[in-house]
Design an enzyme around this catalytic site. Sequence first.
Site, PDB file in Angstrom:
ATOM      1  CE  LYS A 171     -61.166  88.994 -32.735  1.00  0.00           C
ATOM      2  NZ  LYS A 171     -59.750  88.860 -33.095  1.00  0.00           N
ATOM      3  CD  GLU A 246     -55.557 101.388 -24.484  1.00  0.00           C
ATOM      4  OE1 GLU A 246     -55.154 102.260 -25.296  1.00  0.00           O
ATOM      5  OE2 GLU A 246     -55.031 100.285 -24.362  1.00  0.00           O
ATOM      6  CB  CYS A 280     -51.688 102.231 -27.459  1.00  0.00           C
ATOM      7  SG  CYS A 280     -51.862 101.616 -25.773  1.00  0.00           S
ATOM      8  CD  GLU A 379     -51.608 104.115 -32.373  1.00  0.00           C
ATOM      9  OE1 GLU A 379     -51.304 103.962 -31.177  1.00  0.00           O
ATOM     10  OE2 GLU A 379     -52.707 103.768 -32.853  1.00  0.00           O
TER      11      GLU A 379
END
Length: 472
Positions: A171, A246, A280, A379
């Site tokens: 996906k 992750e 990231c 973040e």
Amino acid sequence: MDLARTDLYLDGHWVTASSRKTLEVHNPTTEEVVATVPAGSAADVDRAVAAARAAFDGWAATAPADRAARLDRLHAALTARADEIARTVALELGTPLKVATRVQAGLPLTVLRGYVDLAGHPPAPETVGNSLVVREPVGVVGAITPWNYPLHQVVAKLAPALAAGCTVVLKPSELTPLTAYLLFDAIDEAGFPPGVVNLVPGTGPVVGEAVAAHPDVDMVSFTGSTATGRRIAHLAADRIARVALELGGKSANVILDDADLATAVKVGVGNAFLNSGQTCTAWTRMLVHRDRYDEALALAAKAAAGYRLGDPFDPATRLGPLVSAAQRERVRDHVARGLADGGRLVAGGPDAPLPERGWFVAPTVIADVDPDSALAQEEVFGPVLAVIPVDDDEHAVAVANNSRYGLAGAVWSGDEERALAVARRMRTGAVDVNGAPFNPLAPFGGYKQSGLGRELGTYGLEEFLQTKAIQR
């Protein structure tokens, strides 16, 4: 390039989705719709998982050399499409074409080449006393991938899963699905057996949830936000399925007082702004010894000024747009809050000039950031660098570790042993010393809320293997 995509890839064929619903794909530079793709459903996931389950025994029993040969053909098919992949990423994500060519298209090919070799040489059985210890594929893998590296993040899951003998249902992100379609054109050309690899585009709440919760999915491998990773872990835990996650990062770039400051700051700014900050592992916290702080800020401001915003297909562009209007607003909110919390604007900011169209945010550097503030803890996922002064090595380590994340980081020093000592104390999955290059064979993954498990190289392959002891 032909952007019209209307089907799913199930059981070795392009097939019609169960619903007529579609998803729009935008060009973030022009804000225009450039394509539509099917919006998959839970029923489509059922079909994909059934195909993967039916194909599993045969693929798991395939000789390692034959699996390696299939991956090698996939590598050749993707290599032939490298230019189209780079241009597609530039179109649907906004990555400048030069970077898209080198990183978005080039890095996955390097990773895939490594798994061609590993597929042909699987871990050998071990003898432990009267036991034969063997490794076997985990089963059907549900791979859920993000938009910021739309080919690399897929290959980092797909290649080791296939090398291990697993079958896969993918996906991809609904924001950047066109790159996944190019990948599956290559998969179809490479001639994988029916059902080994399946594609179901769609939204997270529909397709992602269905994949993560499906009783016949043995493992879910996910890259994305920590919040979504937490949800996936809950869904998988209900049936004790394996997960590899992750997740987010808030990486610290530690610049000690004896570092080559000009290089450390220039490379640090470049790392923080790579892919418009939508990375990231970005070093979004720059920790600088107080004695060199003002000099570092001047260097950072100068470096940020060199990042020209614009059309990703323009060779002069160094920074493209953010992926969506919603992402742009999130980043703007982070900048506003950072300044309201006492940060000092050094470069960029809300009043900096921007192109008339497109979801752009100016490359921004904010100084005097409180290590406990939102800007230092959350973040941002945009071109925003927080700069924090530190007093000594001990203070730098404390500030670097003051985060719920632990994905990546960096240390700079004229004394490599000193840098290594700091690196070993940083609670993070990877640390670069003095700008050392990225190693696609090294384990990639995080501590704390940055995730579970590892990707890349032999470490990534091991995630998709089970261990069995046979006593004799």
